[in-house]
Write an enzyme that holds these catalytic residues in place. Sequence first.
Site, PDB file in Angstrom:
ATOM      1  N   ALA A 115       0.977  -1.186   0.045  1.00 53.59           N
ATOM      2  CA  ALA A 115       0.241   0.098   0.078  1.00 53.59           C
ATOM      3  C   ALA A 115       0.979   1.142  -0.104  1.00 53.59           C
ATOM      4  CB  ALA A 115      -1.048  -0.069   1.153  1.00 53.59           C
ATOM      5  N   SER A 116       2.126   1.157  -0.657  1.00 49.82           N
ATOM      6  CA  SER A 116       3.062   2.334  -0.706  1.00 49.82           C
ATOM      7  C   SER A 116       3.407   2.733   0.593  1.00 49.82           C
ATOM      8  CB  SER A 116       2.471   3.235  -1.781  1.00 49.82           C
ATOM      9  OG  SER A 116       3.386   4.221  -2.004  1.00 49.82           O
ATOM     10  N   HIS A 117       3.067   4.065   0.608  1.00 50.92           N
ATOM     11  CA  HIS A 117       3.477   4.938   1.776  1.00 50.92           C
ATOM     12  C   HIS A 117       2.451   4.997   3.004  1.00 50.92           C
ATOM     13  CE1 HIS A 117       1.287   7.950  -0.471  1.00 50.92           C
ATOM     14  NE2 HIS A 117       1.047   8.554   0.699  1.00 50.92           N
TER      15      HIS A 117
END
Length: 486
Positions: A115-117
Amino acid sequence: MSEEQAMLALQNGSDIRGIAIATPEQAATLTIERTKKIGQAFVAWLQRRVPGKELKIAIGMDSRISGQDLKQALFDGMAPADVTIIDCGMATTPAMFMATLYDDFCVDGSIMITASHLPYQYNGLKFFTAAGGAEHDDIEEILAMTNLLREASGNKAQIVEKDLLTVYAADLVEKIRAGIDEGFEPLKGQHIVVDAGNGAGGFFVEKVLEPLGATTTGSQFLDPDGTFPNHESNPDNKEAMQALKNAVLTNKADLGIIFDTDVDRSALVDANGQALNRNNLIALISAVLLKENPGATIVTNSATSQHVEDFIVGLGGKQDRYLTGYRNVINRAIELDAELAIETSGHAALKENYYLDDGAYLVAKLLMANTDLPALIKGLKQPEETMEYRFVIVEEPIQQNGPTVITDFKAYLNKQEGIRVITDHLEGVRADFDEGWFIVRMSLHEPLLVWTLESDKAGALAPLVERLMPFFMEQNCLDRQNIIKK
């Protein structure tokens, strides 16, 4: 909300994202059972595209603490099918695409769990075939299929473990050696520190920089830790960039590199502590590519500085401002045969690298330039001030209320003296004023309106915000008590 609606609500542009770990404030949405159904649906989706073939599917994950459970759920969903599943363990988003191309893998499809960052409780899924990343319509189709397929039983799938990151890193090493062409250790004598933000990017030190001869002492947060205890794993985050700056200056390094959690984004800090992210990063890689490809087109998202356009045009290139979203700018770049698609967030996809948004390849390309990187952007004018406000949309329907506010704001601006609305802008509303510009747009991933402002005159933004903020304070669909200022 019905289960069918809940499943479809997991779509986030060309990804799937949701809450994987329930919190007191948020119920889990990307559950084990739903992820199992998505795994089953992905197999069926691939079978439609390559009928009659015995499928090979690769699955990898970043450091998120929910990753292992979601991976097992995908395995369980695929288990009844006659497929070979390659468990890549810790991986990166660009590496999972490359698994469709490498001879040792050559999979029909792959999934990256990330979920990336976003905060630790989130997770998501990104999908690839050899043609590239899944499109919005593909995600919609996969999620719709979860509500049509019957639950299957059996255990036909075979699972094998393979180390993808080592293969991917070796590929980068060879490309950098060929690009610099100065021996086996072309980075010898350079001191480079890496901040991996406790995501999946720690491999870059041991498997890429050190084999190339670089000194990497002072690198930090290399160990995967899905609680992200040190700072947000995000090259677009001020605290994260400050942490990298401190590491560069403390260790007297020549260069600092930072990655997001799944390494599809990156940024740099030079030896003097100057951040080479956002507009600076766009200008930097544009300068490298325009030297190799005179007159090339650079596609960016909508919120880039006017100074970036002036810089690119000054080097003989063309800038095409397009809609926010990495798939949007990539597809636009493909349409225009552009050399680069890049967003201010750090997503960068080069034509020479399959139009893949790959933070590690971006860094590799800049290292291959083998030059004083800050000198390349001396001609880029820097703004005196930047500000950003984020307004949470608290009333449903989000996708109607947000654009309505933007439309009303545009009408409001047309009545303001000294403000010029740009009529042909594609996303949200963008306007110039005597000292600078601003844009209001919908966030791609969150229920937010984002107001970004830039000025070439110190002290000009505060009175402008004071003048225009009353408009936002009158919008009932916005949270006016908790305005986020960045």
